[in-house]
Design a protein around this motif. Structure first.
Motif, short mmCIF file in Angstrom:
data_model
loop_
_atom_site.label_atom_id
_atom_site.label_comp_id
_atom_site.label_asym_id
_atom_site.label_seq_id
_atom_site.Cartn_x
_atom_site.Cartn_y
_atom_site.Cartn_z
N ASP A 477 0.42 -1.65 0.10
CA ASP A 477 -0.03 -0.33 0.15
C ASP A 477 0.41 1.32 -0.09
O ASP A 477 2.60 1.04 0.52
CB ASP A 477 -0.87 0.33 1.49
N SER A 478 0.37 2.08 -0.10
CA SER A 478 1.25 4.00 0.01
C SER A 478 0.68 5.05 1.45
O SER A 478 1.02 5.99 0.84
CB SER A 478 0.72 4.42 -1.54
N SER A 479 -0.10 3.91 2.42
CA SER A 479 -0.80 4.69 3.33
C SER A 479 0.69 5.75 4.37
O SER A 479 1.35 4.96 4.04
CB SER A 479 -1.04 3.77 4.14
N ASP A 480 -0.19 6.69 4.41
CA ASP A 480 0.66 7.22 5.46
C ASP A 480 1.54 6.83 7.13
O ASP A 480 2.10 6.02 6.87
CB ASP A 480 0.55 8.42 5.62
N ILE A 481 0.04 5.52 7.74
CA ILE A 481 0.64 5.37 8.51
C ILE A 481 -0.28 3.92 8.47
O ILE A 481 -1.57 3.44 8.63
CB ILE A 481 -0.13 6.32 9.66
N LYS A 507 -7.24 11.65 6.51
CA LYS A 507 -8.21 11.86 5.46
C LYS A 507 -9.22 10.06 5.22
O LYS A 507 -10.45 10.24 5.03
CB LYS A 507 -7.45 11.60 4.16
N ASN A 508 -8.16 9.30 5.18
CA ASN A 508 -9.54 7.85 5.37
C ASN A 508 -8.69 6.91 5.95
O ASN A 508 -7.68 6.92 6.01
CB ASN A 508 -9.32 8.03 3.68
N ASP A 547 -8.29 1.30 -3.37
CA ASP A 547 -7.39 2.18 -4.19
C ASP A 547 -7.09 3.17 -3.24
O ASP A 547 -6.40 4.00 -3.17
CB ASP A 547 -8.78 2.90 -5.13
N GLU A 548 -8.07 3.99 -2.53
CA GLU A 548 -7.94 4.96 -1.55
C GLU A 548 -6.41 4.32 -0.96
O GLU A 548 -5.48 5.55 -0.22
CB GLU A 548 -8.70 5.02 -0.38
N ILE A 632 -4.10 3.91 7.42
CA ILE A 632 -4.80 5.88 7.43
C ILE A 632 -3.68 6.52 6.67
O ILE A 632 -2.34 6.72 6.39
CB ILE A 632 -4.13 5.70 8.86
N ASN A 633 -4.29 7.22 6.14
CA ASN A 633 -3.93 8.89 5.07
C ASN A 633 -4.40 9.44 5.35
O ASN A 633 -5.38 9.79 6.55
CB ASN A 633 -4.64 8.51 3.56
N LEU A 634 -3.75 10.49 5.53
CA LEU A 634 -3.59 11.84 6.59
C LEU A 634 -3.63 12.69 4.90
O LEU A 634 -3.32 12.95 3.98
CB LEU A 634 -1.93 12.27 7.10
N GLN A 635 -4.10 14.00 5.56
CA GLN A 635 -4.26 15.06 5.02
C GLN A 635 -3.27 15.78 4.68
O GLN A 635 -2.64 15.94 3.00
CB GLN A 635 -5.33 16.36 4.86
#
Length: 807
Positions: A477-481, A507-508, A547-548, A632-635
Motif C-alpha cells: 500500500d502507499s498509506s501514511d501510517i 483523510k481516510n 484504491d484509497e 491511515i492516509n493523512l491530509q
C-alpha cells in the motif's frame, strides 16, 4: 624458434602500457565471469546444504482457524509412509519487539512474531542450528532463541533483553541463543519465530484471548509427489486444505533473489568486458600489422614464415592471458565469498566458515576465456599472411591499399565534404576520429558500456532506496501510517474509528484482515482430474477502498463488490485466468464464485495471493470483524510522526502505530546493503578501465599521427590547442556513446533483469528515473574519456616539432 621468442618479448617490452591494459581486461573478464558463476552456484548449494543439514521442511502448515482439526491433520500426515513430520507445535502471534538497547525500535515493532512453545530437541524435521549462544534441548526459563535473520539485521546479540506485549501485559525475556531458522529466517524478514520455554509460554501467553495455533512441518522423501498427497488428503478429509501453507518455493525465494540479481549483472558485465578485451586485442593486432607493415615485410624477406609470424602474436597474448587469468580466478574466489556471506548472512553460524564450492567450474571459465583469446588472436593475426615482402618494402602497405590511397589524394579536390568554414580545432578532432575508425568504434563502445553500467546501478539503488514512491507496484500500500492490532481482547474497533475519523488530520482509513483461501478454475474442485491444481493462498480482506489505501493493479481494477476478486499474476498464470473470468474460491470453509476484476503483482508473497472485500466474507459470517491492520492516509503527511506518537500513547495496550516509510525501510534495507558493494566495485572497475583504454588507444593514434602534429606545431599551432582538439573529438564520441548507454541502462537492461524477477511475482520492474542523477553519472563517462585522452596527448607537448616531423 629463437626469433619468435625474441620478437614476442620485444612486442611486450615495446608496448608495456598497452599490453598491461589488455592483461587487465582479461583479468577483469575472468574475475566477473568466475565470480558470477561461483555466486550463483554457491547460493543454491549453501541453502540446499543447510536445508538438508536441518532436515528442513518442504511445506509448513499453520492451523488454528477451526477449519481443520489440528490433531486429525497431524495424524493423517503421520500415517504417510514417505513423509516425515514435526510435532504439533503450539504458537501464539504477537506484534513487535522492544529492544531495551533502543536500537531499531521502530523497525522491530513492525515484525509479526510467532511465539513458539518449544518442544524438546532434537527434531526429526525442522531442526535448529545454533549460530551464537549455548546449545540446549529447550530454552531455559526466562530466555528465548531468536532467528539469525532478525538478530544480524537489527544488531541483537546474545544477552540482550527484549520486551513483548500481549496488550494489557508486558514481559521481558533474555536472548540466550541465535539460531538459523530455515522456514522463517530468510532475508527481508517481516516475521520471525521466537522460541520460548514451555513455562514462560504458559505463564505469559495462555491468558490471551483465543486459542493456540499450531505449526506442522512436512518433509517428503520425493517432493515432486507432494501434489498427489494433497489430492489424497482432499479425498480422505472430504475438503481441500483450507488453512495457511508455505511451500518450498516460498521458503527459498528470498534466500536466492539478491544473488540472482547480482549474478545476472556480473554475467552481463563479464561478457561485455570479454568482448571489449577481444575487440581491443583485435584492434591492437590489426594496428600493429598496419603500422609495422614494412618491418614485417623485411622480416618475411629474411626467411621468417607466415606461420611463425602468427606464432609471435599467439605467444605474446597466450603469455598475457595466463598471467591474467590465474590472478583473476584467485581474486574471484575472495570476492565471491564476500558477496555470498553478505547476502546469505542469515545462514552464517559462528562456528563454521563459509566454504565455497565450484572451483573446478571457475577453472573451466578460465580455460574458456583463454581459448577465446587464442581464437581471437588467430583470426586477426592471420592478416600477417597477406603481407608481400616486396610490396611492403616499396609502399609500406599492400599495392592495392597504396593505389586506393593515391586515388583518394588525387580526388581530394572534388570531395563533397568541406571543412573550409569549420573551426580549426574541431576539424583536427573530427579528422582524428574519421581517420582512426576502428579506434573510434572501440571508444564509443566503451562509452556505451560504462554509461549503461553506471546508470543501471544508480537506477536500481535509487529505486529500491526510494521504494515509498513505487510501493503499490511492488504489491504494497502507499498509506501514511499502519496501525497494527496487538491485543484484540482490549482493542475497541468502534472507539478507534470514532476517534480517528473525527480527527481533521486524517483523510481516510482502510481496515485489512488476512485469511487463507483456496482458488481454482470452475471445474477443478468438482472433478476427479483438472488441468490446474487448486492453489492455496493468502486472501487480503479489505473494509474500505483498496484504491484509497494505495493498492494498484497491472490490469483491470481492485474488487469493490461481494462477487469480485483481484488475483496475483502468478495465480493468474497458474489457473490460466484473465480479467473477466470466473474462479471458485473456498473462503472460511464456504464456496464462492467470484469474477476477476484485476490482476496485480506483489513481491511480498510472489504474487500468490488475492484481494477481496469484506462483503465476500460476510455473506456467510455476518459478524466478521477480524481485522489486524488499519491503513491511515493523512491530509498532510508531515503530521505522521506526531500522530504516530499520539496513537502509540493512546493505544499502547492494544495497538502499535508505525509509518509506512519505516515498514518499507525495514523490509528493503538489506536489499540496498547487498547491492551497494558489488555495484560500487563494478562501477569503479569500468570507470578505471575506460580511462586506461582510451588513454592507450589515444596514445597509439597520436604516435601514428606524430608527423602531422609536428607540422601543425611548426606552422604555429600550440601544443595546448592540438591537445584540446584531440580531446574534444573523443569527448564528442563519448557523449554520443553515453546517450546510447543511458537508453540501454534505463530501458534495455532493466527489461532483461525483470525476466529474473518474474519468478518472484514481478512482471514489470518498478523503477524511479531520477534524470539528474542519471545524466550526472553519464557525464562521468564523458569526463573519464576526456581525462584519458588529455593525459595521453602529453607526448605532443613534450616533443619538439623537429623530432615529430623526423619521426
Amino acid at each position: 624458434m629463437n626469433a619468435v621468442y625474441s620478437l614476442c618479448l620485444a612486442n611486450i617490452r615495446k608496448k608495456k602500457l598497452h599490453n598491461g591494459l589488455i592483461a587487465l581486461l582479461i583479468l577483469l573478464s575472468t574475475l566477473l565471469l568466475a565470480t558470477s558463476v561461483t555466486v550463483i552456484l554457491n547460493t543454491t548449494n549453501l541453502f540446499t546444504d543447510m536445508h538438508n543439514k536441518t532436515h528442513g521442511p518442504h511445506e509448513m502448515l499453520s492451523l488454528g482457524d477451526e477449519l481443520h482439526d489440528p490433531q486429525k491433520v497431524h495424524q493423517w500426515w503421520n500415517e504417510q509412509a514417505e513423509v516425515t513430520i514435526t510435532e504439533l507445535i503450539p504458537f501464539r502471534t504477537l506484534a513487535g519487539i522492544k529492544n531495551q538497547e533502543q536500537k531499531h525500535s521502530a523497525k522491530l515493532s513492525s515484525l509479526t512474531l510467532y511465539m513458539m512453545d518449544t518442544p524438546t530437541r532434537p527434531y526429526a524435521v525442522d531442526e535448529l542450528i545454533f549460530a551464537q549462544g549455548n546449545e540446549g534441548l529447550v530454552p531455559e526459563k526466562g530466555t528465548i532463541w531468536i532467528p539469525s535473520a532478525i538478530a544480524y539485521l537489527y544488531e541483537i546479540s546474545v544477552g540482550d533483553t527484549l520486551g513483548f506485549t500481549t496488550g494489557e501485559e508486558k514481559f521481558e525475556l533474555k536472548v540466550s541463543a541465535i539460531i538459523v531458522d530455515i522456514p522463517y529466517g530468510g532475508p527481508f524478514p517481516s516475521g520471525a519465530r521466537i522460541w520460548m520455554n514451555h513455562q514462560d509460554y504458559t505463564e505469559q501467553l495462555q491468558a490471551m484471548q483465543g486459542k493456540d495455533q499450531y505449526m506442522i512441518g512436512l518433509r517428503f522423501d520425493d517432493y515432486s509427489q507432494s501434489s498427489s498427497y494433497w489430492e489424497q488428503f482432499e479425498q480422505d478429509m472430504g475438503t481441500p486444505y483450507l488453512e495457511s501453507k508455505m511451500n518450498f518455493g516460498e521458503m527459498t525465494a528470498f534466500y536466492l533473489i539478491m544473488n540472482k540479481i547480482i549474478g545476472f549483472i556480473m554475467v552481463f558485465l563479464g561478457v561485455v568486458m570479454m568482448l571489449v578485451a577481444l575487440f581491443t586485442i583485435g584492434f591492437t593486432i590489426s594496428d600493429d600489422i598496419l603500422s609495422n607493415y614494412k618491418t614485417i615485410g623485411v622480416i618475411k624477406a629474411l626467411g621468417l614464415s607466415s606461420r611463425r609470424m602468427i606464432g609471435i602474436y599467439i605467444s605474446q597474448y597466450a603469455l598475457l592471458a595466463m598471467i591474467s587469468i590465474i590472478p583473476g580466478l584467485i581474486v574471484s574466489h575472495w570476492i565471491s565469498k564476500v558477496i555470498v556471506e553478505s547476502t546469505l548472512s542469515s545462514l552464517k553460524t559462528g562456528t563454521s566458515q563459509t566454504s565455497l564450492e565450484g572451483d573446478l567450474i571457475a577453472v573451466v571459465v578460465g580455460i574458456f576465456v583463454f581459448i577465446l583469446v587464442i581464437m581471437c588472436v588467430l583470426f586477426y593475426s592471420n592478416k600477417a599472411r597477406i603481407v608481400k615482402p616486396m610490396q611492403a618494402i616499396r609502399y609500406g602497405m599492400s599495392e592495392s591499399d597504396n593505389s586506393t590511397m593515391t586515388k583518394r589524394f588525387m580526388g581530394k579536390e572534388n570531395h563533397g565534404i568541406s571543412f573550409e568554414r569549420t573551426p580549426l580545432l574541431l576539424v583536427i578532432g573530427i579528422r582524428n576520429i574519421l581517420k582512426n575508425r576502428k579506434a573510434s568504434l572501440l571508444m564509443i563502445l566503451l562509452a556505451i558500456i560504462m554509461s549503461a553500467v553506471l546508470v543501471l546501478g544508480f537506477v536500481l539503488l535509487y529505486s529500491i532506496s526510494s521504494i515509498k514512491q513505487t510501493s503499490p507496484l511492488w504489491g504494497y500500500d502507499s498509506s501514511d501510517i499502519a496501525l497494527n492490532v496487538v491485543n484484540k481482547s482490549v482493542f475497541s474497533r468502534a472507539e478507534v474509528d470514532q476517534e480517528l475519523l473525527s480527527d481533521p488530520r486524517i483523510k481516510n482509513i482502510g481496515w485489512m484482515g488476512y485469511i487463507n483461501g483456496i482458488l481454482s478454475s470452475e471445474k477443478s474442485l468438482n472433478s476427479d482430474r483438472s488441468s490446474a491444481q487448486p492453489i492455496n493462498l493468502n486472501l487480503f480482506v479489505m473494509e474500505g477502498s483498496y484504491d484509497e489505501t494505495g493498492y494498484t493493479t497491472l490490469r483491470g481494477m481492485n474488487p469493490r463488490n461481494k462477487n469480485e476478486i483481484a488475483i496475483g499474476i502468478k495465480v493468474a498464470e497458474h489457473l490460466d485466468k484473465e480479467v473477466g473470468d470466473v474462479v471458485e474460491a473456498y473462503i472460511e470453509g464456504y464456496k464462492h464464485k467470484l469474477v476477476i476484476t484485476g490482476i496485480y503483482q506483489s513481491i511480498a508473497n510472489q504474487s500468490i495471493s488475492a484481494r477481496v472485500t469484506v462483503d465476500v466474507v460476510r455473506v456467510n459470517h455476518l459478524d466478521y470483524n477480524n481485522f489486524e491492520l488499519a491503513f491511515i492516509n493523512l491530509q498532510d503527511h508531515r503530521d505522521s510522526d506526531r500522530l504516530i506518537n499520539e496513537m502509540n500513547v493512546k493505544y499502547k495496550d492494544s495497538a502499535s502505530a508505525v509509518s509506512m516509510d519505516t515498514l518499507l525501510d525495514a523490509t528493503f534495507k538489506q536489499a540496498v546493503a547487498s547491492l551497494i558493494l558489488p555495484m560500487t566495485i563494478m562501477g569503479l572497475l569500468f570507470t578505471g578501465v575506460t580511462m586506461i583504454i582510451i588513454y592507450s588507444i589515444s596514445r597509439i593514434n597520436i604516435r601514428k599521427e606524430s608527423k602531422t602534429y609536428g607540422i601543425y606545431k611548426s606552422i604555429g599551432l600550440t601544443s595546448t590547442k592540438i591537445r584540446w582538439s584531440v580531446t574534444l573529438g573523443i569527448v564528442f564520441l563519448s557523449t554520443i556513446g553515453s546517450a546510447v548507454g543511458i537508453f540501454i541502462g534505463v530501458y534495455f537492461l532493466p527489461m532483461i533483469l525483470g525476466s529474473i524477477l518474474s519468478d518472484y511475482g514481478i512482471a514489470k520492474l518498478p523503477l524511479i528515473l531520477h534524470w539528474g542523477g542519471i545524466i550526472g553519472l553519464a557525464c562521468v563517462t564523458v569526463i573519464s574519456a576526456g581525462i584519458g585522452s588529455w593525459a595521453s596527448s602529453r607526448v605532443v607537448a613534450r616533443t619538439s616539432p623537429q623530432i615529430l616531423v623526423v619521426d
